[in-house]
Design an enzyme around this catalytic site. Structure first.
Site, mmCIF file in Angstrom:
data_model
loop_
_atom_site.group_PDB
_atom_site.id
_atom_site.type_symbol
_atom_site.label_atom_id
_atom_site.label_comp_id
_atom_site.label_asym_id
_atom_site.label_seq_id
_atom_site.Cartn_x
_atom_site.Cartn_y
_atom_site.Cartn_z
ATOM 1 N N CYS A 138 12.171 50.659 -12.854
ATOM 2 C CA CYS A 138 13.076 51.709 -12.370
ATOM 3 C C CYS A 138 13.020 51.704 -10.849
ATOM 4 C CB CYS A 138 12.662 53.063 -12.927
ATOM 5 S SG CYS A 138 13.593 54.461 -12.243
ATOM 6 N N ASP B 223 21.283 40.257 -6.553
ATOM 7 C CA ASP B 223 21.072 39.858 -7.944
ATOM 8 C C ASP B 223 22.273 39.026 -8.367
ATOM 9 O OD1 ASP B 223 19.609 40.195 -10.626
ATOM 10 O OD2 ASP B 223 21.626 40.905 -11.105
ATOM 11 N N CYS C 52 16.038 55.644 -17.342
ATOM 12 C CA CYS C 52 14.582 55.559 -17.210
ATOM 13 C C CYS C 52 13.926 56.645 -18.058
ATOM 14 C CB CYS C 52 14.173 55.685 -15.746
ATOM 15 S SG CYS C 52 12.381 55.699 -15.478
ATOM 16 N N CYS D 91 11.634 55.431 -9.540
ATOM 17 C CA CYS D 91 10.240 55.864 -9.651
ATOM 18 C C CYS D 91 9.258 54.718 -9.825
ATOM 19 C CB CYS D 91 10.081 56.852 -10.816
ATOM 20 S SG CYS D 91 10.357 56.110 -12.447
ATOM 21 N N CYS E 233 11.657 59.141 -15.355
ATOM 22 C CA CYS E 233 12.276 60.099 -14.438
ATOM 23 C C CYS E 233 13.681 60.503 -14.863
ATOM 24 C CB CYS E 233 12.304 59.533 -13.023
ATOM 25 S SG CYS E 233 13.347 58.071 -12.827
ATOM 26 N N GLU F 45 16.348 36.139 -5.773
ATOM 27 C CA GLU F 45 15.447 35.841 -6.869
ATOM 28 C C GLU F 45 15.410 34.333 -7.101
ATOM 29 O OE1 GLU F 45 14.553 37.453 -11.423
ATOM 30 O OE2 GLU F 45 16.487 37.826 -10.454
ATOM 31 N N ASP G 197 22.385 45.423 -13.105
ATOM 32 C CA ASP G 197 22.417 44.502 -11.974
ATOM 33 C C ASP G 197 22.092 45.197 -10.658
ATOM 34 O OD1 ASP G 197 23.126 42.500 -13.751
ATOM 35 O OD2 ASP G 197 25.278 42.848 -13.481
#
Length: 418
Positions: free
Chosen positions: A327, A191, A346, A330, A349, A275, A356
């Site tokens: 997330c 990232d 999150c 999960c 969960c 990305e 990042d």
């Protein structure tokens, strides 16, 4: 695959004068050929071929009084300038018809003697490397070269470049075989950002060097000194060279830093997932200077080129993939978040995430999921199919392992360990 190796040239004062004359002749031939093609277009005639242009703007032009000085330089760079013009037209037509990927390409334009970069290309008939290490160029002579490393093969062509800082470079094109590295077990998602240059899915963080920001004071002083000189004066030309050298130093430092970073990443990982950032769009916003300073496009290009050379795999995740909203524990989607939110929990969960690091892990998961499927296409929306990086004719720089920027370990700067 084709690679470029660049070296500094140190021509004498006489050779610099001959090179300047050759730069000018190549530019005039290019502009004359472009005018001939434009006239043919206006008359509704087909475009003249390269062979016809060569007879018209080189062979026949040498016999005229206005262009007799074309005979004082080598013919090879003049012919290559016509091939460059032909390549420019091919790229334009391929772009219009959709055969060429990437952003649209415009029609070739006239060259100016005031361009900050001048170049000449010599094929095998126009140059040779002497036994004493000097580069012999047709009608220019033996030019001293600073060989920072040996060429891996016999070059097929050389391009002599004069940059804005007044430096001469020789860029050799060589054809080499790929050098696959031993199989590496690791795969990594990356990232990219501005606060930290890169966060890897392993938890490693690469600090942003901010080379342009650090040199900003020196650059401003050089630009201020340039603005105070009278236009057309010799002192203004000296100030312009000084400012260009300051900018070139920043660009060289950034390029060297990126080479070391990308070489380490490619050597240590079998697959790299990135990305697909909209760098051009981000470079038009309020963070434009920082985005340009980061050089994300150059980082991606170097990763792809070195992966192609060393037998690694590169996967590109589509920019629409919500890497910062999912997330990584999960898979629940928690919605968009403003940039000032660097950590979040999150709601499904209860796992705590660094923004990042969580995005890097999601990029890795998306790339792995697509790579594990058949080659018929991606099965998840927003994920581009991983591929072997294509080999392109670009510059390379091999650095010993471990000489690049040292990443911080997981857990530092508020980034939790995986």
């Amino acid at each position: 695959m084709h690679l470029r190796y660049s070296y500094r040239l140190y021509p004498t004062s006489v050779q610099r004068a001959v090179l300047a004359r050759t730069f000018g002749c190549a530019r005039v031939v290019y502009n004359d050929a472009l005018e001939v093609r434009r006239e043919a277009r206006r008359a509704g005639l087909p475009y003249p071929k390269v062979a016809e242009l060569q007879k018209l703007v080189i062979t026949a032009a040498k016999k005229t009084t206005e262009r007799s000085w074309l005979a004082s330089v080598g013919a090879d760079p003049l012919i290559q300038s016509l091939r460059d013009l032909d390549a420019g037209y091919r790229n334009f037509f391929d772009s219009v018809s959709g055969k060429r990927a990437g952003r649209p390409v415009g029609l070739p334009r006239f060259k100016s003697r005031k361009d900050s970069r001048q170049s000449l290309r010599f094929t095998r008939n126009g140059f040779r490397i002497r036994s004493n290490g000097k580069l012999n160029l047709a009608k220019i002579g033996d030019v001293r070269v600073r060989w920072s490393r040996a060429l891996p093969a016999v070059p097929s062509s050389v391009t002599v470049v004069l940059d804005a800082a007044g430096r001469y470079h020789a860029s050799f094109v060589v054809d080499v075989e790929p050098e696959p590295l031993p199989e590496a077990g690791g795969e990594v998602g990356i990232d990219l950002g501005l606060a930290s240059y890169a966060v890897l899915s392993t938890g490693e963080v690469v600090d942003n060097p901010r080379l342009l920001r650090k040199a900003e004071k020196r650059l401003k002083a050089a630009q201020r000194e340039l603005s105070r000189k009278a236009k057309g004066s010799k002192n203004r030309e000296k100030a312009r060279r000084k400012a260009a050298r300051a900018h070139a130093k920043v660009a060289d430092s950034r390029r060297d830093w990126l080479h070391k970073l990308t070489t380490g990443i490619v050597r240590e990982n079998q697959a790299v997932y990135l990305e697909d950032l909209n760098v051009r769009g981000l470079a038009r916003g309020r963070l434009a200077k920082s985005v340009h300073d980061a050089g994300w496009g150059t980082f991606r290009r170097m990763i792809e080129e070195k992966a192609a050379r060393y037998g690694r795999t590169v996967g590109i995740v589509h920019r629409a993939f919500p890497s910062s909203q999912l997330c990584s524990a999960c898979g629940a989607r928690d919605g968009p978040k403003p940039l000032q939110v660097r950590t979040w929990t999150c709601g499904a969960c209860g796992a705590g995430h660094d923004r990042d690091l969580n995005a890097a892990r999601n990029i890795l998961a998306a790339g792995r999921a697509d790579r594990s499927n058949a080659s018929g296409g991606p099965v998840r929306p927003g994920v581009a199919e991983p591929r072997r990086a294509r080999s392109v004719e670009r510059g390379t720089h091999r650095s010993p392992r471990g000489t690049g920027p040292k990443p911080r370990t997981a857990g530092s700067a508020g980034i939790p360990a995986p």
